[in-house]
Scaffold this motif. Structure first.
Motif, PDB file in Angstrom:
ATOM      1  N   ASP A 142      41.913  41.580  46.226  1.00 13.03           N
ATOM      2  CA  ASP A 142      42.206  41.084  44.979  1.00 13.03           C
ATOM      3  C   ASP A 142      43.133  41.828  44.077  1.00 13.03           C
ATOM      4  O   ASP A 142      43.527  41.382  42.835  1.00 13.03           O
ATOM      5  CB  ASP A 142      40.890  40.648  44.049  1.00 13.03           C
ATOM      6  CG  ASP A 142      40.164  42.245  44.061  1.00 13.03           C
ATOM      7  OD1 ASP A 142      40.229  43.199  44.693  1.00 13.03           O
ATOM      8  OD2 ASP A 142      39.255  42.384  43.138  1.00 13.03           O
ATOM      9  N   ARG A 162      55.533  35.786  49.505  1.00 10.41           N
ATOM     10  CA  ARG A 162      54.682  34.832  48.814  1.00 10.41           C
ATOM     11  C   ARG A 162      53.596  34.270  49.878  1.00 10.41           C
ATOM     12  O   ARG A 162      52.422  34.312  49.641  1.00 10.41           O
ATOM     13  CB  ARG A 162      55.380  33.753  48.050  1.00 10.41           C
ATOM     14  CG  ARG A 162      56.077  34.301  46.625  1.00 10.41           C
ATOM     15  CD  ARG A 162      56.402  33.252  45.964  1.00 10.41           C
ATOM     16  NE  ARG A 162      56.977  33.923  44.730  1.00 10.41           N
ATOM     17  CZ  ARG A 162      56.488  34.559  43.769  1.00 10.41           C
ATOM     18  NH1 ARG A 162      55.303  34.332  43.426  1.00 10.41           N
ATOM     19  NH2 ARG A 162      57.301  34.962  42.576  1.00 10.41           N
ATOM     20  N   LEU A 189      51.267  40.365  35.191  1.00 13.96           N
ATOM     21  CA  LEU A 189      50.441  40.465  36.866  1.00 13.96           C
ATOM     22  C   LEU A 189      48.958  41.072  36.315  1.00 13.96           C
ATOM     23  O   LEU A 189      48.077  40.832  36.629  1.00 13.96           O
ATOM     24  CB  LEU A 189      51.075  40.993  37.666  1.00 13.96           C
ATOM     25  CG  LEU A 189      52.239  40.114  38.377  1.00 13.96           C
ATOM     26  CD1 LEU A 189      52.874  41.067  39.527  1.00 13.96           C
ATOM     27  CD2 LEU A 189      51.512  39.065  39.222  1.00 13.96           C
ATOM     28  N   ARG A 206      41.476  36.919  35.200  1.00 15.29           N
ATOM     29  CA  ARG A 206      41.152  36.329  36.574  1.00 15.29           C
ATOM     30  C   ARG A 206      39.541  36.922  36.646  1.00 15.29           C
ATOM     31  O   ARG A 206      38.660  36.282  37.477  1.00 15.29           O
ATOM     32  CB  ARG A 206      41.847  36.562  37.746  1.00 15.29           C
ATOM     33  CG  ARG A 206      41.257  36.132  39.039  1.00 15.29           C
ATOM     34  CD  ARG A 206      42.228  36.403  39.980  1.00 15.29           C
ATOM     35  NE  ARG A 206      42.425  37.831  40.206  1.00 15.29           N
ATOM     36  CZ  ARG A 206      42.902  38.280  41.069  1.00 15.29           C
ATOM     37  NH1 ARG A 206      43.611  37.950  42.215  1.00 15.29           N
ATOM     38  NH2 ARG A 206      42.756  39.925  41.257  1.00 15.29           N
ATOM     39  N   PRO A 257      46.665  42.822  42.645  1.00 14.22           N
ATOM     40  CA  PRO A 257      47.848  42.034  42.551  1.00 14.22           C
ATOM     41  C   PRO A 257      48.918  42.866  43.065  1.00 14.22           C
ATOM     42  O   PRO A 257      48.950  43.956  42.921  1.00 14.22           O
ATOM     43  CB  PRO A 257      48.080  42.018  40.828  1.00 14.22           C
ATOM     44  CG  PRO A 257      46.891  42.456  40.209  1.00 14.22           C
ATOM     45  CD  PRO A 257      45.993  42.912  41.456  1.00 14.22           C
ATOM     46  N   TRP A 307      47.108  38.732  34.020  1.00 13.85           N
ATOM     47  CA  TRP A 307      46.814  37.561  34.865  1.00 13.85           C
ATOM     48  C   TRP A 307      45.087  38.082  35.716  1.00 13.85           C
ATOM     49  O   TRP A 307      44.526  37.436  35.763  1.00 13.85           O
ATOM     50  CB  TRP A 307      47.626  37.213  35.805  1.00 13.85           C
ATOM     51  CG  TRP A 307      47.125  36.240  36.906  1.00 13.85           C
ATOM     52  CD1 TRP A 307      46.683  34.762  36.882  1.00 13.85           C
ATOM     53  CD2 TRP A 307      46.873  36.721  38.275  1.00 13.85           C
ATOM     54  NE1 TRP A 307      46.254  34.222  37.970  1.00 13.85           N
ATOM     55  CE2 TRP A 307      46.400  35.495  39.081  1.00 13.85           C
ATOM     56  CE3 TRP A 307      46.988  37.903  39.056  1.00 13.85           C
ATOM     57  CZ2 TRP A 307      45.996  35.795  40.335  1.00 13.85           C
ATOM     58  CZ3 TRP A 307      46.610  37.979  40.468  1.00 13.85           C
ATOM     59  CH2 TRP A 307      46.269  36.976  41.045  1.00 13.85           C
ATOM     60  N   ALA A 308      45.415  39.430  36.116  1.00 12.79           N
ATOM     61  CA  ALA A 308      44.550  39.846  36.860  1.00 12.79           C
ATOM     62  C   ALA A 308      43.085  40.064  36.050  1.00 12.79           C
ATOM     63  O   ALA A 308      42.116  39.960  36.560  1.00 12.79           O
ATOM     64  CB  ALA A 308      44.922  41.205  37.690  1.00 12.79           C
ATOM     65  N   ARG A 358      45.577  41.761  51.928  1.00 14.31           N
ATOM     66  CA  ARG A 358      44.818  40.380  51.585  1.00 14.31           C
ATOM     67  C   ARG A 358      43.596  40.350  52.490  1.00 14.31           C
ATOM     68  O   ARG A 358      42.860  39.552  52.172  1.00 14.31           O
ATOM     69  CB  ARG A 358      45.966  39.371  51.854  1.00 14.31           C
ATOM     70  CG  ARG A 358      46.871  39.535  50.839  1.00 14.31           C
ATOM     71  CD  ARG A 358      46.164  39.274  49.240  1.00 14.31           C
ATOM     72  NE  ARG A 358      47.276  39.258  48.291  1.00 14.31           N
ATOM     73  CZ  ARG A 358      47.032  40.054  46.981  1.00 14.31           C
ATOM     74  NH1 ARG A 358      46.199  40.982  47.071  1.00 14.31           N
ATOM     75  NH2 ARG A 358      48.033  40.077  46.315  1.00 14.31           N
ATOM     76  N   ASN A 369      52.139  38.173  44.590  1.00 14.72           N
ATOM     77  CA  ASN A 369      52.006  37.514  43.547  1.00 14.72           C
ATOM     78  C   ASN A 369      53.353  37.603  42.663  1.00 14.72           C
ATOM     79  O   ASN A 369      53.210  36.584  41.577  1.00 14.72           O
ATOM     80  CB  ASN A 369      50.804  38.170  42.390  1.00 14.72           C
ATOM     81  CG  ASN A 369      49.440  38.244  43.434  1.00 14.72           C
ATOM     82  OD1 ASN A 369      49.241  39.356  43.653  1.00 14.72           O
ATOM     83  ND2 ASN A 369      48.673  37.281  43.257  1.00 14.72           N
TER      84      ASN A 369
END
Length: 136
Positions: A75, A94, A118, A125, A77, A121-122, A68, A99
């Motif tokens: 970025d 978390r 996931l 995004r 996931p 979602w990625a 991170r 994620n």
């Protein structure tokens, strides 16, 4: 098809997860500990990382925190797949930046579902936004 790296020190669990996700159409590399996983992440950025919380050398939370903070990796996931069952452990993961969180033992369908969610979602995004219409 997505490229997924799985950091897991239990070889049998690694094989099970790899087979499950390969059957779902993904390419999966299994790495034996957090340090190996970090080196692999830096060599080739995957679409998703799955990490166990308890590994030798570097545990899952430490790995997540490093990822991170890395401008090239932040970025990715990350799904935690662990035998740790408490709500406190999930909250720690978390807060570190996970994620998703899935407890072992797990249903293969649930793993595939979470991985696909996931990845979707990625993708949403990071999808480029269409240009705005302008009137003259």
């Amino acid at each position: 098809m997505a490229l997924i790296f799985y950091a897991e020190d239990d070889a049998l669990m690694g094989e099970l997860v790899q087979a499950t996700l390969m059957d779902a159409g993904h390419a999966v590399g299994v790495l034996g500990d957090g340090e190996d996983a970090l080196r692999a992440l830096r060599r080739r950025k995957p679409n998703l990382a799955i990490v166990d919380m308890s590994m030798p050398q570097m545990g899952g939370c430490e790995l997540i925190k490093i990822v991170r903070r890395d401008p090239d990796l932040y970025d990715i996931p990350i799904l935690v797949l662990t035998a740790r069952r408490s709500k406190e452990d999930e909250e720690i993961a978390r807060q570190a930046g996970a994620n998703g969180y899935l407890r072992k033992p797990f249903e293969p369908e649930r793993l595939v579902s979470m991985v696909n969610q996931l990845l979707e979602w990625a993708e949403k995004r990071s999808a480029p936004k269409p240009p705005e219409e302008r009137t003259v």
